[in-house]
Design a protein around this motif. Structure first.
Motif, mmCIF file in Angstrom:
data_model
loop_
_atom_site.group_PDB
_atom_site.id
_atom_site.type_symbol
_atom_site.label_atom_id
_atom_site.label_comp_id
_atom_site.label_asym_id
_atom_site.label_seq_id
_atom_site.Cartn_x
_atom_site.Cartn_y
_atom_site.Cartn_z
ATOM 1 N N CYS A 13 6.901 2.053 -10.873
ATOM 2 C CA CYS A 13 5.741 2.415 -11.718
ATOM 3 C C CYS A 13 4.688 1.307 -11.684
ATOM 4 C CB CYS A 13 6.172 2.633 -13.169
ATOM 5 S SG CYS A 13 7.162 4.116 -13.400
ATOM 6 N N ASP A 72 0.837 -1.208 0.000
ATOM 7 C CA ASP A 72 0.000 0.000 0.000
ATOM 8 C C ASP A 72 0.869 1.256 0.000
ATOM 9 O OD1 ASP A 72 -2.116 -1.737 0.249
ATOM 10 O OD2 ASP A 72 -2.250 -1.511 2.431
ATOM 11 N N HIS A 88 1.060 7.437 -13.389
ATOM 12 C CA HIS A 88 0.844 7.851 -11.993
ATOM 13 C C HIS A 88 0.368 9.303 -11.924
ATOM 14 C CE1 HIS A 88 2.918 4.728 -9.311
ATOM 15 N NE2 HIS A 88 2.813 4.183 -10.513
ATOM 16 N N SER A 89 -0.278 9.629 -10.820
ATOM 17 C CA SER A 89 -0.688 11.004 -10.547
ATOM 18 C C SER A 89 0.031 11.459 -9.279
ATOM 19 C CB SER A 89 -2.203 11.016 -10.334
ATOM 20 O OG SER A 89 -2.644 12.320 -10.121
ATOM 21 N N GLN A 119 3.830 -0.429 -9.143
ATOM 22 C CA GLN A 119 3.161 -0.526 -7.830
ATOM 23 C C GLN A 119 1.791 0.140 -7.873
ATOM 24 O OE1 GLN A 119 3.813 -1.771 -4.714
ATOM 25 N NE2 GLN A 119 5.770 -2.740 -5.233
ATOM 26 N N GLN A 120 0.822 -0.479 -7.241
ATOM 27 C CA GLN A 120 -0.515 0.119 -7.151
ATOM 28 C C GLN A 120 -0.641 0.989 -5.897
ATOM 29 O OE1 GLN A 120 -3.119 -0.483 -9.674
ATOM 30 N NE2 GLN A 120 -1.088 -0.872 -10.535
ATOM 31 N N THR A 145 3.455 9.673 -5.408
ATOM 32 C CA THR A 145 2.568 9.438 -6.552
ATOM 33 C C THR A 145 1.734 8.182 -6.312
ATOM 34 O OG1 THR A 145 4.052 7.985 -7.811
ATOM 35 C CG2 THR A 145 4.339 10.368 -8.119
ATOM 36 N N SER A 146 0.681 8.086 -7.140
ATOM 37 C CA SER A 146 -0.167 6.895 -7.064
ATOM 38 C C SER A 146 -0.655 6.530 -8.453
ATOM 39 C CB SER A 146 -1.367 7.166 -6.163
ATOM 40 O OG SER A 146 -2.321 6.141 -6.320
ATOM 41 N N ALA A 147 -0.729 5.237 -8.716
ATOM 42 C CA ALA A 147 -1.277 4.765 -9.991
ATOM 43 C C ALA A 147 -2.798 4.779 -9.960
ATOM 44 C CB ALA A 147 -0.771 3.352 -10.280
ATOM 45 N N VAL A 148 -3.381 4.833 -8.766
ATOM 46 C CA VAL A 148 -4.850 4.737 -8.680
ATOM 47 C C VAL A 148 -5.515 5.987 -8.073
ATOM 48 C CG1 VAL A 148 -5.059 2.231 -8.701
ATOM 49 C CG2 VAL A 148 -4.582 3.372 -6.565
ATOM 50 N N ALA A 149 -4.920 6.563 -7.029
ATOM 51 C CA ALA A 149 -5.537 7.743 -6.399
ATOM 52 C C ALA A 149 -5.164 8.999 -7.186
ATOM 53 C CB ALA A 149 -5.073 7.864 -4.963
ATOM 54 N N ARG A 150 -5.952 10.033 -7.018
ATOM 55 C CA ARG A 150 -5.677 11.319 -7.658
ATOM 56 C C ARG A 150 -5.389 12.351 -6.584
ATOM 57 N NH1 ARG A 150 -4.057 9.481 -11.275
ATOM 58 N NH2 ARG A 150 -4.999 8.773 -13.171
#
Ligand SMILES: C[S@@+](CC[C@H](N)C(=O)[O-])C[C@H]1O[C@@H](n2cnc3c(N)ncnc32)[C@H](O)[C@@H]1O
Length: 331
Positions: A179, A155, A211-212, A181-182, A264-269
């Protein structure tokens, strides 16, 4: 001010109370000169058990404070985020796992990957007295980043003050693996022009992979800071213990740790809005705020005493805070 949690302070004091000052000072001179070079390492920089103890005396409180400050900003942007597990790469004596556990009591499983076995030994020793079960029960894996198999998904993945020890190619390879990683990816470096450059390169690579940015930037556009003339960095004030002061030969009871970071996150903004960069400058009746806007631009906002509640809010604003503040003062 990012004070060390009492359990970490107690653990460090226990390790450091009997450490020979002369050896620590000699090791400090070597380590601090070497770290300031910010050159890729062909062999571990912490080379001896004394180096590891020295690191825990003079650097761990500062790296803890930097990571803790960065994570504080993440918690403000993503209040719902409560990681269950963390992977800390190049974890040293464990500063980033203490910082994560201090931010998110939700953490229940922590893995640290580290190449220096003495750092692992000391990290484990310090962790024994931790209030957090996640820190106490952390898995410490000896090994090199570049030779380890695929990183377990987590996480929260932290890479704190590690990139400068890697070559440019190794940095790119490591970030390429991040990159995938979720979970949240947290990269922290010294707040120097070089540290900022490494953070920007990693940020660009992560964004290109989808990512964002969660913090500190309120956008995924190119960093607007003019290269070569300025660099994005923040500071966290750290109280120095007596042994910290002795090791460094320092007089002041505190120091300001400068750091650059990106999360950064691949899923959250992340959140749109303006974000305060740097500590606000106060002059007579005026507060000047340096902002990064969600349009990817830099802006100076001057808030005067005549603006009443907004002025009072500006005086209390810290780096990374949204501006105008959410709630009444901003309306
Ligand atoms: C400056 S220390 C930072 C330690 C810790 N993350 C912190 O913030 O205090 C850098 C750490 O990265 C580790 N490191 C550097 N290159 C590594 C590699 N290729 N594989 C594993 N660990 C590495 C070093 O051994 C050292 O413990």
């Amino acid at each position: 001010m990012a004070d060390l949690p009492q359990d970490l302070r107690t653990a460090l004091d226990a390790v450091l109370s009997n450490a020979p000052s002369k050896e620590l000072s000699a090791s400090f001179q070597r380590l601090s000169t070497r770290y300031r070079e910010e050159q890729a390492a062909t062999a571990p920089i912490m080379a001896t058990p004394t180096d590891v103890v020295t690191y825990s005396a003079y650097r761990m409180p500062a790296t803890f404070a930097a990571v803790r400050s960065a994570l504080e900003q993440v918690a403000a942007v993503l209040p719902e985020f409560g990681p269950a597990n963390q992977l800390d790469l190049g974890g040293g004596t464990g500063a980033a796992i203490w910082a994560a556990a201090d931010t998110w009591p939700s953490l229940s499983a922590v893995t640290v990957l580290e190449q220096v076995t003495e750092a692992i030994a000391l990290g484990k020793k310090l962790a024994r007295g931790a209030a957090s079960p996640a820190v106490r029960g952390a898995s410490w894996i000896p090994g090199r980043l570049d030779q380890s198999a695929a990183f377990e998904p987590a996480d929260l993945v932290t890479v704190s003050y590690v990139l400068s020890e890697l070559s440019a190619t190794q940095q790119q390879d490591l970030v390429a693996r991040l990159c995938a990683q979720q979970g949240l990816v947290v990269l922290v470096e010294p707040g120097t022009p070089g540290g900022y450059e490494r953070i920007v390169a990693a940020r660009d690579q992560l964004i290109a992979a989808g990512h964002s940015v969660i913090a500190p930037c309120p956008h995924d556009l190119a960093c607007p800071i003019p290269r070569g003339r300025d660099w994005c960095h923040f500071t966290s004030r750290v109280n120095r213990s007596a042994v910290h002061r002795r090791t460094k030969g320092a007089e002041l009871g505190f120091e300001d740790e400068k750091f650059s970071y990106v999360v950064t996150s691949a899923v959250a903004r992340g959140q749109a809005g303006n974000r305060v960069l740097r500590h606000p400058q106060q002059r007579k009746g005026l507060v000047s705020l340096r902002l990064c806007t969600d349009a990817g631009q830099l802006q100076e906002a001057i808030v005067s005493k005549r603006q009443g509640p907004l002025y009072r809010a500006a005086r209390d604003t810290e780096f990374g805070d949204p501006w105008p503040p959410l709630g009444d003062a901003g309306s």
